[in-house]
Structures are given as structure tokens and as C-alpha cells.
Design an enzyme around this catalytic site. Structure first.
Site, short mmCIF file in Angstrom:
data_model
loop_
_atom_site.label_atom_id
_atom_site.label_comp_id
_atom_site.label_asym_id
_atom_site.label_seq_id
_atom_site.Cartn_x
_atom_site.Cartn_y
_atom_site.Cartn_z
N HIS A 55 23.21 4.38 2.93
CA HIS A 55 23.04 5.94 2.93
C HIS A 55 24.03 6.52 3.77
CE1 HIS A 55 21.02 9.69 3.49
NE2 HIS A 55 20.25 9.47 2.52
N GLY A 105 0.84 -1.09 0.21
CA GLY A 105 -0.11 -0.16 0.04
C GLY A 105 0.74 1.23 -0.10
N GLY A 106 1.86 1.30 -0.44
CA GLY A 106 2.89 2.56 -0.63
C GLY A 106 2.58 3.27 -1.99
N ARG A 109 21.38 4.24 -6.55
CA ARG A 109 20.21 5.22 -6.77
C ARG A 109 20.54 6.55 -6.42
NH1 ARG A 109 16.11 7.46 -3.35
NH2 ARG A 109 17.03 5.94 -1.54
N SER A 127 13.76 7.65 -6.05
CA SER A 127 12.98 6.65 -5.42
C SER A 127 11.35 6.97 -5.41
CB SER A 127 13.30 6.12 -4.09
OG SER A 127 13.19 7.33 -3.31
N ARG A 140 25.26 8.94 -3.31
CA ARG A 140 25.70 8.47 -2.20
C ARG A 140 26.64 7.49 -1.90
NH1 ARG A 140 18.83 7.90 -0.90
NH2 ARG A 140 18.49 10.26 -0.94
N ALA A 146 4.08 3.03 -4.94
CA ALA A 146 4.03 2.04 -6.23
C ALA A 146 2.66 1.20 -6.01
CB ALA A 146 5.24 1.24 -6.04
N GLY A 147 2.43 0.83 -4.83
CA GLY A 147 1.03 0.09 -4.85
C GLY A 147 -0.20 0.72 -5.17
#
Length: 625
Positions: free
Chosen positions: A237, A12-13, A414, A419, A298, A15-16
């Protein structure tokens, strides 16, 4: 097949939810499975912003430059067609989010404000303070709730995806999931299933990820035949703060707003940082990289911090830690731009970063690798062909992946703020791809014989019953800690083949010991230990993929750094002027500019390599000095 079909989206983020929106707006039914309430998905933790070459500051930024920065930052290992599509879609995505009501920061003229992030020389990152992920997630959830009220979307929060339901031809026709409150196992028929389940941070024990980010869904898909690609590329990171439970991110936005990284020039200097004059501070990123300064990519910043602390022994107080300093920036400006981050540090460390420099150290953060997905290129634009059923599809028919769960957008490293963009873009093309795929199915999933669903459900009922009956001597949480410790030690910033071999051996030992676990809880309601014990096996499988892939890639590229296989320093400031060095670089690049392909087998991951197509941009050395 009827016009309206039923699909399952797992996660449920961002992308979803974007995948769900694209399916629902096309009139389809969507079941959304989420381990936690949707608004607690890990996307809520993103801080710094979302990239798009909107160029409101008149710097001459353009999507083509964004494409180049992304491919270069990922050391030319990203899927180039998807990257070009993402970067060209980015300005429109930002304006779409703005119209949805995202509270982006604005300039005094009322324009969207943009900050700088690593790996670029342009102000390209739109932001909502330092809580951008939360604002984006809430905006998309609001859209999904509209479709929910219309009966097109059904949310199953606190449900865990266990695996697929397949027909005899291997096509995915649904999923099996468990209600984490009642432990009920049931099936969900679907014309296609999308995994938007984030990264595998908890495989490393402590990370900046939420504790739900075990990678279990991707691990299970891999065990069921999905290819896992570029697993060795794990982003550490540069700026996080340690905690007993997890690491907490200090966003790249801190450096984007002018934060400076430094240590005392005198090794072992114990003075209060505010008492150390400017001339006695070692701003090592600024001195080594005068062009990009504190905003190098990074992987570069992480290795420099690691070297200063571990190799030079110049960490604060002789320990792992450097200063991230914003005390020179007015407090009012900090509160307007990055208050959320300031509050996190103040809450968990106890110091006010507005007056005392923060102490930070690199921490595991993101997986560039993930489930292998494909794209169909538009021959004219060399971007993903709109509406193609191939886009975001795995090698298993009917199974799709989006967001951090897929491998395509970031290559070997990345760039910050790409992102959130990749999550939303992959959902925007993944949803229509699933709908197009369903149109081509001769028989709908709902019309498939019930035996397929009954068989899949019984498999999981039997597996959970077997795990529940396990009464061995091993504690699953202790095994997970051992896994996390060795993965963090040997599969993060610096890698050596002898240690990677020991890591693979250790993981195989842990897999053997898993078979002798004690599940700890035999209850029938809210049995977290039962669920976690099953997840642990999937974590071990993914850990073996990551470590094995890292062992076999004998080069340094992006976040994958092996000192024994690194190129020497060029003799000139610009490496392209050193003919001998360029010859070495070309040979190394030609050998290793390939995607790692991992397929599951009982004896361990079977690794092969796939050539990288380069329709967008020819490769060149990364150089940030």
C-alpha cells in the site's frame, strides 16, 4: 441426505460471515471457527469503502466500466468470469448492506454518498466515514447472531483450524481444530469446509495486517494438496505509517477526499512543511499522471513513492517518507469523511494531520494470490452460474475458499475498495455452492466411519506433542523475524532475481533450523508459543511459494515489478500509437498472461502456468498518464 446439512466456515470476517449467512438462510447448520472474537476479525480494519457502480452522481458509471477498471487495474490476470459477476452484483450488495443498517455516509439529498478511489475516474466507493470495514462486519455479525439464536450457527471463537479430515478418496469430510485457551484438539464433521482466513501479512513480519494474519490455514491447505495461485502478487500500500509492532494503514480514502502526495523540490529541505510554498513542492504523482493524479492504482503510486525516496533521494529528511497532505481541506469536512484515519495518525504519531501533513511510506498490505478456486460460467451472461457447486471450490473435493484467502478477483493488483466487495460477493456465491455440493454427496460426512476423524485427531495430537518436546537452540519468534525481514526486503516493491534466489535459499535454511526450535512454553493451557511454532512452518511454506513464484515470473506486471524485465518507455504519450512498443507488449503479454500454479512437494513448490481465458474483455496496455 437430510435437507439440513452441517458445514464449517473458518474465519469470522466479511467473507466468512456472508458464507455463513447464505448457508444458514438455506436452513443448514454452520460451525464458525475464528482465531479471535468474530468482531475482531481483520475485516474490522478496512477503512475506505466498498465499490459499486451505482452512479448516483450522474457520471455515467456502469458495471461494465467497473469490470474494465478492475481487469485493467489487475493487469488482466484476474479470473474474468468472477470479476464480471462481482461488479454486476456490487450495486445490489451495497443496497443490501444499507438495508442491514450500515451507517453509510449520505449526500445532503439523503442519497448514498460515493467517493473516488484509485484506478477509476468515477465516484464509485460507498463509505461509512473511514471505518467502513467495522460497520460492515458488525452488520453481518448481527445477521449471523440471529441465526445463532435459532440454533443454526455455532461460533467457536479462539479456535484455530489445523487441517482437514479426508476419506480414502481425498474428499474433505471435516476439520481438526484446537481451542487456544484449553489446547483441546477436536474434530468437526462437515459436508464441506470453507477457508475465509484472510491474507498472509505476517509472513512479511510487519504489515498493515492484524497479527493473526499469518496465512497459516492457506499454508496448511497448500501442504495438504490445494493449489496456491499467483502467490507472487503482493500489494504494497502506498500510504502507511511505521510502528515498532506493525504498520498502520492510512486509507486511500485520504487521497479520495483530496489528499495530495508531495516532497520538497529541494533535496534535503528541512523546513517545516507548512513553511514550504506551493511552488517549491514536488507533487510528483500529479505531474506524471495528470489524468488520475493522486488516484493512480496502488502499485503505480507505490513504485513512484519508492523511486522518489530510494532512487532520487528526495524522501523527507533524506529518509523513507513523503507527505500526505490534507491541511488544505476544512477540518469539519475531514471529520465528516475520514475522522477515523485522522485519529489513528494522531494517536500513533502525535501530530494532528488537519494542521500538519502526514509522513507516510509504502507498507505490505494485501495478497492478490491465494488458494486456487474455480467457477462455472453462465453461458449467457459470462458470470458465475448461480448455485453451481463449482463456484469458489478448490481442487480438493469439499474444500472451498473465499475472500482474501482465494486468488480470483484481483489479478496482479487490487483496486482499492474492491476487497470488501470481493469478500462479500465470494461468500454470496460460495455458500450456495457448498450447499449444492453437499446435495450431490452419496454419503453425508456425519455418516462416515469414525476412523477418519480419530486418525486426523491423533495426527495433530502427536504433532503438538512432538513440537512441545522440542528443546533446541532456535527461537521460533527470531526465525519469524528473519523470515519477515528477508521477505520485506526482496519480495515487495522492487524485485531482482539474484536477491529472490537468496530469499528462497534463506527460507530453506529457516525450514531446516525450524526443526531445532525450542517451543519456549510446555504448558497445557493457552500455549500461544506452541500454536505459533506450528503456524511458523506453514508461514515458511507460503514464503517459499511467494519467493519462488516471483523468481520464475520474468516480467513486470501489477505489483510484481522487476526492472531488468520491464518494457522501455513508449515513444508516444499513448502507447497504442507506438507500433514497436505495442509489438513488444503483445509478445510479453502473450507469454506471461498466465496464472501461476503452485503445488506442494517436499523439495519445494512445483510451479506451472495456466492460460487465462478472456470471455469478458480483450487485454490492453495499462496507461494512466
Amino acid at each position: 441426505m437430510a435437507a439440513a446439512a452441517r458445514f464449517t466456515v473458518v474465519g469470522g470476517g466479511l467473507a466468512g460471515l456472508m458464507t455463513t449467512i447464505k448457508l444458514a438462510e438455506a436452513g443448514h447448520q454452520v460451525d464458525v471457527l475464528s482465531l479471535v472474537p468474530v468482531k475482531r476479525s481483520h475485516s474490522v480494519c478496512a477503512q475506505g469503502g466498498i465499490n459499486g457502480a451505482v452512479n448516483t452522481k450522474g457520471e455515467g458509471d456502469h458495471p461494465d466500466i467497473h469490470v474494465k477498471d478492475t481487469l485493467r487495474g489487475g493487469d488482466f490476470l484476474a479470473e474474468q468470469v468472477s470479476v464480471k459477476g462481482m461488479c454486476y452484483a456490487a450495486p445490489g450488495i451495497i443496497y443490501l448492506l444499507d438495508r442491514m443498517g450500515v451507517t453509510f455516509n449520505r449526500t445532503s439529498e439523503g442519497l448514498l454518498d460515493f467517493r473516488r478511489f484509485g484506478g477509476t475516474l468515477h465516484h464509485r466507493t460507498a463509505f461509512a466515514g473511514a471505518t467502513t470495514g467495522q460497520q460492515l462486519l458488525y452488520a453481518l455479525d448481527e445477521q449471523v447472531r440471529r441465526y445463532e439464536s435459532e440454533g443454526k450457527v455455532t461460533k467457536y471463537e479462539y479456535w484455530e483450524w489445523l487441517g482437514t479430515v479426508k476419506d480414502e478418496g481425498g474428499r474433505v469430510i471435516g476439520s481438526v481444530a484446537v481451542d487456544l485457551r484449553t489446547m483441546e484438539i477436536r474434530t468437526f464433521p462437515a459436508e464441506a469446509v470453507c477457508l475465509a482466513t484472510g491474507g498472509p501479512g505476517i509472513v512479511f513480519g510487519r504489515s498493515t495486517n492484524s497479527i493473526i494474519n499469518t496465512g497459516t490455514a492457506a499454508g496448511r491447505a497448500y501442504m495438504e494438496g490445494a493449489i496456491y495461485a499467483n502467490g507472487e502478487f503482493i500489494q504494497v500500500h502506498p500510504t502507511s505509517i511505521p510502528g515498532e509492532d506493525k504498520l498502520r494503514l492510512m486509507s486511500e480514502s485520504v487521497r479520495g477526499e483530496g489528499g495530495r502526495v508531495w516532497v520538497p523540490r529541494k533535496k534535503g529541505d528541512t523546513r517545516n512543511p507548512r513553511d514550504i510554498p506551493e511552488s517549491e513542492r514536488f507533487y510528483f504523482l500529479e505531474e506524471k499522471y495528470p489524468k488520475y493524479k493522486n488516484l493512480v492504482p496502488r502499485d503505480v503510486a507505490t513504485r513512484e513513492i519508492f523511486m522518489v525516496c530510494r532512487d532520487l533521494g528526495m524522501g523527507i529528511g533524506g529518509k523513507d517518507g513523503v507527505y500526505l497532505d490534507v491541511t488544505h481541506i476544512p477540518a469539519k469536512t475531514l471529520d465528516a469523511k475520514i475522522k477515523g484515519v485522522m485519529e489513528i495518525y494522531e494517536k500513533f504519531v502525535g501530530d494532528d494531520p488537519r494542521v500538519t501533513p502526514m509522513v507516510i511510506f509504502p507498507g505490505m498490505h494485501y495478497s492478490m494470490g491465494g488458494l486456487y478456486v474455480r467457477f462455472e460460467a453462465d453461458s449467457r451472461t459470462q458470470t458465475p452460474l448461480e448455485g453451481s457447486p463449482v463456484n469458489q471450490s478448490t481442487n480438493i473435493p469439499g474444500l472451498y475458499a473465499t475472500g482474501e484467502a482465494d486468488y480470483a478477483f484481483h489479478g496482479a493488483n487490487r483496486l482499492g475498495a474492491n476487497s470488501l466487495l470481493s469478500c462479500i460477493y465470494s461468500g454470496m456465491i460460495g455458500g450456495p455452492a457448498m450447499a449444492a455440493y453437499a446435495k450431490n454427496n452419496a454419503t453425508s460426512a456425519a455418516a462416515m466411519p469414525e476412523k477418519y476423524f480419530q486418525s486426523a485427531k491423533k495426527y495433530w495430537e502427536d504433532r503438538f506433542a512432538t513440537i512441545k518436546a522440542m528443546n533446541g537452540a532456535e527461537n521460533p519468534y527470531a526465525l519469524a523475524k528473519e523470515l519477515g525481514d528477508i521477505m520485506t526486503e526482496n519480495c515487495t516493491v522492487v524485485r531482482y532475481n539474484d536477491r529472490l534466489k537468496k530469499t528462497v535459499e534463506k527460507i530453506r535454511e529457516l525450514k531446516s533450523r525450524w526443526k531445532n526450535v525450542n517451543v519456549l512454553d510446555t504448558g497445557n493451557v493457552a500455549n500461544r508459543a506452541l500454536s505459533y511454532t506450528n503456524q511458523l512452518w506453514n508461514m515458511l511454506e507460503l514464503g517459499e511459494v511467494i519467493a519462488t513464484s516471483a523468481l520464475l515470473r520474468d516480467e513486470s506486471r501489477g505489483a510484481h515489478y522487476k526492472p531488468e524485465f520491464s518494457l522501455p518507455e513508449p515513444k508516444t504519450k499513448d502507447p497504442r500509437e507506438d507500433a514497436d512498443w505495442m509489438s513488444l507488449w503483445r509478445k510479453r503479454h502473450e507469454k506471461w498472461a498466465k496464472t501461476t500454479i503452485a503445488k506442494h512437494a517436499e523439495q519445494g513448490p512445483q510451479i506451472s502456468y495456466e492460460e487465462i481465458s478472456t470471455p469478458v474483455l480483450d487485454p490492453e496496455p495499462r496507461w494512466y498518464a
